[in-house]
Structure formats: C-alpha cells, structure tokens
Write a protein that holds these residues in place. Structure first.
Motif, PDB file in Angstrom:
ATOM      1  N   MET A   1       4.765   6.078   6.515  1.00 49.52           N
ATOM      2  CA  MET A   1       4.990   5.495   5.211  1.00 49.52           C
ATOM      3  C   MET A   1       6.436   4.987   5.109  1.00 49.52           C
ATOM      4  SD  MET A   1       4.391   6.806   1.259  1.00 49.52           S
ATOM      5  CE  MET A   1       3.763   8.312   1.689  1.00 49.52           C
ATOM      6  N   ILE A   2       7.364   5.729   5.698  1.00 49.10           N
ATOM      7  CA  ILE A   2       8.770   5.309   5.643  1.00 49.10           C
ATOM      8  C   ILE A   2       8.971   4.020   6.418  1.00 49.10           C
ATOM      9  CG2 ILE A   2      11.099   5.946   6.383  1.00 49.10           C
ATOM     10  CD1 ILE A   2      10.394   8.829   5.647  1.00 49.10           C
ATOM     11  N   SER A   3       8.275   3.873   7.545  1.00 50.72           N
ATOM     12  CA  SER A   3       8.417   2.627   8.312  1.00 50.72           C
ATOM     13  C   SER A   3       7.844   1.448   7.532  1.00 50.72           C
ATOM     14  CB  SER A   3       7.742   2.758   9.674  1.00 50.72           C
ATOM     15  OG  SER A   3       6.352   2.953   9.519  1.00 50.72           O
ATOM     16  N   LEU A   4       6.784   1.684   6.770  1.00 47.48           N
ATOM     17  CA  LEU A   4       6.236   0.605   5.933  1.00 47.48           C
ATOM     18  C   LEU A   4       7.209   0.217   4.831  1.00 47.48           C
ATOM     19  CD1 LEU A   4       2.496   1.669   5.616  1.00 47.48           C
ATOM     20  CD2 LEU A   4       3.418  -0.277   6.872  1.00 47.48           C
ATOM     21  N   LEU A   5       7.858   1.222   4.238  1.00 47.66           N
ATOM     22  CA  LEU A   5       8.862   0.920   3.212  1.00 47.66           C
ATOM     23  C   LEU A   5      10.049   0.172   3.811  1.00 47.66           C
ATOM     24  CD1 LEU A   5       8.828   4.211   1.136  1.00 47.66           C
ATOM     25  CD2 LEU A   5       8.077   1.946   0.394  1.00 47.66           C
ATOM     26  N   ARG A   6      10.451   0.552   5.015  1.00 50.43           N
ATOM     27  CA  ARG A   6      11.549  -0.140   5.697  1.00 50.43           C
ATOM     28  C   ARG A   6      11.152  -1.588   5.996  1.00 50.43           C
ATOM     29  NH1 ARG A   6      12.316   2.979  10.210  1.00 50.43           N
ATOM     30  NH2 ARG A   6      13.468   4.445   8.919  1.00 50.43           N
ATOM     31  N   LEU A   7       9.905  -1.785   6.444  1.00 47.39           N
ATOM     32  CA  LEU A   7       9.403  -3.133   6.716  1.00 47.39           C
ATOM     33  C   LEU A   7       9.370  -3.971   5.441  1.00 47.39           C
ATOM     34  CD1 LEU A   7       8.119  -5.173   8.673  1.00 47.39           C
ATOM     35  CD2 LEU A   7       5.900  -4.179   8.094  1.00 47.39           C
ATOM     36  N   ALA A   8       8.942  -3.366   4.348  1.00 48.29           N
ATOM     37  CA  ALA A   8       8.913  -4.076   3.068  1.00 48.29           C
ATOM     38  C   ALA A   8      10.319  -4.458   2.628  1.00 48.29           C
ATOM     39  CB  ALA A   8       8.239  -3.206   2.001  1.00 48.29           C
ATOM     40  N   ALA A   9      11.279  -3.566   2.816  1.00 52.67           N
ATOM     41  CA  ALA A   9      12.664  -3.864   2.434  1.00 52.67           C
ATOM     42  C   ALA A   9      13.242  -4.976   3.301  1.00 52.67           C
ATOM     43  CB  ALA A   9      13.524  -2.600   2.553  1.00 52.67           C
ATOM     44  N   GLN A  10      12.947  -4.955   4.587  1.00 52.04           N
ATOM     45  CA  GLN A  10      13.437  -6.017   5.473  1.00 52.04           C
ATOM     46  C   GLN A  10      12.811  -7.359   5.116  1.00 52.04           C
ATOM     47  OE1 GLN A  10      12.449  -4.460   9.332  1.00 52.04           O
ATOM     48  NE2 GLN A  10      14.365  -3.299   9.521  1.00 52.04           N
ATOM     49  N   ALA A  11      11.522  -7.350   4.813  1.00 50.72           N
ATOM     50  CA  ALA A  11      10.849  -8.595   4.422  1.00 50.72           C
ATOM     51  C   ALA A  11      11.420  -9.128   3.109  1.00 50.72           C
ATOM     52  CB  ALA A  11       9.340  -8.363   4.295  1.00 50.72           C
TER      53      ALA A  11
ATOM     54  N   LYS B   1       1.403  -2.640  -0.238  1.00 51.69           N
ATOM     55  CA  LYS B   1       0.006  -2.296  -0.500  1.00 51.69           C
ATOM     56  C   LYS B   1      -0.415  -1.124   0.390  1.00 51.69           C
ATOM     57  CE  LYS B   1      -4.577  -4.354  -0.831  1.00 51.69           C
ATOM     58  NZ  LYS B   1      -5.382  -3.611   0.082  1.00 51.69           N
ATOM     59  N   GLN B   2       0.001  -1.168   1.659  1.00 50.59           N
ATOM     60  CA  GLN B   2      -0.337  -0.078   2.565  1.00 50.59           C
ATOM     61  C   GLN B   2       0.343   1.225   2.144  1.00 50.59           C
ATOM     62  OE1 GLN B   2       0.359  -1.157   6.635  1.00 50.59           O
ATOM     63  NE2 GLN B   2      -0.899  -2.989   6.497  1.00 50.59           N
ATOM     64  N   VAL B   3       1.568   1.143   1.654  1.00 51.11           N
ATOM     65  CA  VAL B   3       2.256   2.338   1.157  1.00 51.11           C
ATOM     66  C   VAL B   3       1.485   2.899  -0.035  1.00 51.11           C
ATOM     67  CG1 VAL B   3       4.327   3.139  -0.050  1.00 51.11           C
ATOM     68  CG2 VAL B   3       4.546   1.753   2.001  1.00 51.11           C
ATOM     69  N   GLY B   4       1.055   2.025  -0.930  1.00 56.58           N
ATOM     70  CA  GLY B   4       0.271   2.481  -2.080  1.00 56.58           C
ATOM     71  C   GLY B   4      -1.041   3.109  -1.664  1.00 56.58           C
ATOM     72  N   ASP B   5      -1.706   2.510  -0.659  1.00 55.73           N
ATOM     73  CA  ASP B   5      -2.961   3.081  -0.173  1.00 55.73           C
ATOM     74  C   ASP B   5      -2.740   4.454   0.459  1.00 55.73           C
ATOM     75  OD1 ASP B   5      -4.214   0.786  -1.013  1.00 55.73           O
ATOM     76  OD2 ASP B   5      -4.399  -0.093   1.001  1.00 55.73           O
ATOM     77  N   THR B   6      -1.679   4.573   1.249  1.00 54.35           N
ATOM     78  CA  THR B   6      -1.376   5.850   1.889  1.00 54.35           C
ATOM     79  C   THR B   6      -1.040   6.917   0.849  1.00 54.35           C
ATOM     80  OG1 THR B   6      -0.535   4.669   3.823  1.00 54.35           O
ATOM     81  CG2 THR B   6       0.097   6.975   3.601  1.00 54.35           C
ATOM     82  N   ALA B   7      -0.244   6.537  -0.141  1.00 54.22           N
ATOM     83  CA  ALA B   7       0.123   7.490  -1.190  1.00 54.22           C
ATOM     84  C   ALA B   7      -1.097   7.892  -2.002  1.00 54.22           C
ATOM     85  CB  ALA B   7       1.189   6.886  -2.094  1.00 54.22           C
ATOM     86  N   SER B   8      -1.990   6.957  -2.272  1.00 57.77           N
ATOM     87  CA  SER B   8      -3.179   7.300  -3.064  1.00 57.77           C
ATOM     88  C   SER B   8      -4.103   8.233  -2.286  1.00 57.77           C
ATOM     89  CB  SER B   8      -3.920   6.029  -3.497  1.00 57.77           C
ATOM     90  OG  SER B   8      -4.456   5.361  -2.377  1.00 57.77           O
ATOM     91  N   ARG B   9      -4.200   8.017  -0.963  1.00 50.13           N
ATOM     92  CA  ARG B   9      -5.012   8.940  -0.162  1.00 50.13           C
ATOM     93  C   ARG B   9      -4.422  10.348  -0.188  1.00 50.13           C
ATOM     94  NH1 ARG B   9      -4.696   5.185   4.181  1.00 50.13           N
ATOM     95  NH2 ARG B   9      -6.124   3.517   3.688  1.00 50.13           N
ATOM     96  N   ALA B  10      -3.097  10.414  -0.087  1.00 45.54           N
ATOM     97  CA  ALA B  10      -2.445  11.717  -0.113  1.00 45.54           C
ATOM     98  C   ALA B  10      -2.643  12.392  -1.459  1.00 45.54           C
ATOM     99  CB  ALA B  10      -0.960  11.570   0.194  1.00 45.54           C
ATOM    100  N   MET B  11      -2.547  11.606  -2.532  1.00 50.77           N
ATOM    101  CA  MET B  11      -2.742  12.179  -3.869  1.00 50.77           C
ATOM    102  C   MET B  11      -4.194  12.606  -4.072  1.00 50.77           C
ATOM    103  SD  MET B  11      -0.375   9.685  -6.196  1.00 50.77           S
ATOM    104  CE  MET B  11      -1.080  10.296  -7.705  1.00 50.77           C
ATOM    105  N   MET B  12      -5.110  11.884  -3.456  1.00 50.27           N
ATOM    106  CA  MET B  12      -6.518  12.211  -3.605  1.00 50.27           C
ATOM    107  C   MET B  12      -6.854  13.520  -2.884  1.00 50.27           C
ATOM    108  SD  MET B  12      -9.758   9.778  -2.748  1.00 50.27           S
ATOM    109  CE  MET B  12      -9.381   9.689  -1.027  1.00 50.27           C
ATOM    110  N   LEU B  13      -6.212  13.735  -1.740  1.00 46.17           N
ATOM    111  CA  LEU B  13      -6.499  14.957  -0.979  1.00 46.17           C
ATOM    112  C   LEU B  13      -5.724  16.170  -1.483  1.00 46.17           C
ATOM    113  CD1 LEU B  13      -6.618  13.506   2.630  1.00 46.17           C
ATOM    114  CD2 LEU B  13      -8.539  14.195   1.178  1.00 46.17           C
ATOM    115  N   ALA B  14      -4.675  15.966  -2.270  1.00 45.02           N
ATOM    116  CA  ALA B  14      -3.845  17.073  -2.740  1.00 45.02           C
ATOM    117  C   ALA B  14      -4.643  18.112  -3.531  1.00 45.02           C
ATOM    118  CB  ALA B  14      -2.677  16.546  -3.555  1.00 45.02           C
ATOM    119  N   PRO B  15      -5.493  17.719  -4.497  1.00 40.62           N
ATOM    120  CA  PRO B  15      -6.253  18.765  -5.213  1.00 40.62           C
ATOM    121  C   PRO B  15      -7.178  19.558  -4.289  1.00 40.62           C
ATOM    122  CG  PRO B  15      -6.388  16.678  -6.390  1.00 40.62           C
ATOM    123  CD  PRO B  15      -5.740  16.399  -5.081  1.00 40.62           C
TER     124      PRO B  15
END
Length: 142
Positions: free
Chosen positions: A1-11, A101-115
């Motif tokens: 997820m951090i690499s995706l955020l880094r890629l988004a910042a570079q873009a 979008k991929q960061v959001g998808d990854t975060a939503s999957r993590a939030m979905m599995l947390a409960p």
C-alpha cells in the motif's frame, strides 16, 4: 500500500510539473504576442506620421512591416490561446488515479476483514464483515 501511495505521489508531482511547463509556455507565447502587438501599434503610428508628413514611399514600407507584425502577433496569440493536452500529464494523472483507487480497494478489504479477525464469535464476525463491506461498497459508489 505504501508503494502505491508513493507511486501516486510521484505521478501527481509529474502531473503538476507538466502542468506548470504548459502554463509557462503559454505565458511566453502570450508575452511574444504582446510584444509584437506593441510593435504593431508603434509601426502604425510611425506609418501614419510618415504618411501625413511626406509621400507614400516610407508609409508603404512601414505598413508592410506593420502587416507582418500583425500576422506574427495573430499567430503567437492563437498559439498562446489554444490548449493542447500534454499526453505525459494525462498519463501521470491516470497512474495517480489508478494507484489511489488500488489503495482504497486495499484499505477497504482490510477494513472488511477487521471485524472478522477481531471477533471471537464467527457468526458475529461474519455479520460485521458483511455490514462493513456493504457500507464501504455504498461509499465507493458515491
């Protein structure tokens, strides 16, 4: 997820850099059009003065120069006014949007599995995960 955020910042940085480059080019062309427009006014004044002061030979030459200045000012003004999209800027924006979008998808999957992971009761955890997935899906569609 951090690499995706880094890629988004570079873009995003590349997109802003290319946007600034485009604005600088438009400003330079606009300044060129303004210079030639000023030269046109000066030449028209000189032409009128020469025409009023003596015969037409000097005035014809000044009017020809003024006509050339007018054409150059028109071309530079047209180039400054048009807005051509930079393909690298468009691609950088697309990469940024995809990465976010991929960061959001990854975060939503993590939030979905947390409960499910937090709950000791499997049935309760599955219901919590389903409710979380429904809420995230609803928010993502907005």
């Amino acid at each position: 997820m951090i690499s995706l955020l880094r890629l988004a910042a570079q873009a995003e940085a590349l997109r802003w850099k290319r946007t600034g480059r485009g604005v600088a080019i438009q400003a330079a062309l606009g300044a060129g059009a303004a210079v030639f427009g000023l030269m046109l006014l000066i030449m028209l004044h000189v032409a009128a003065l020469i025409w009023l002061a003596q015969g037409r030979n000097g005035a014809v030459a000044a009017l020809i120069v003024a006509a050339v200045d007018l054409v150059i000012a028109a071309v530079l003004g047209w180039l400054a006014a048009r807005h051509a999209e930079d393909p690298i800027q468009v691609e950088a924006q697309r990469v940024r949007d995809d990465a976010l979008k991929q960061v959001g998808d990854t975060a939503s999957r993590a939030m979905m599995l947390a409960p499910l992971l937090r709950s000791r009761n499997t049935k309760k955890g599955l219901i919590g995960a389903a409710v979380t997935a429904a809420v995230i899906g609803f928010i993502a569609k907005r």
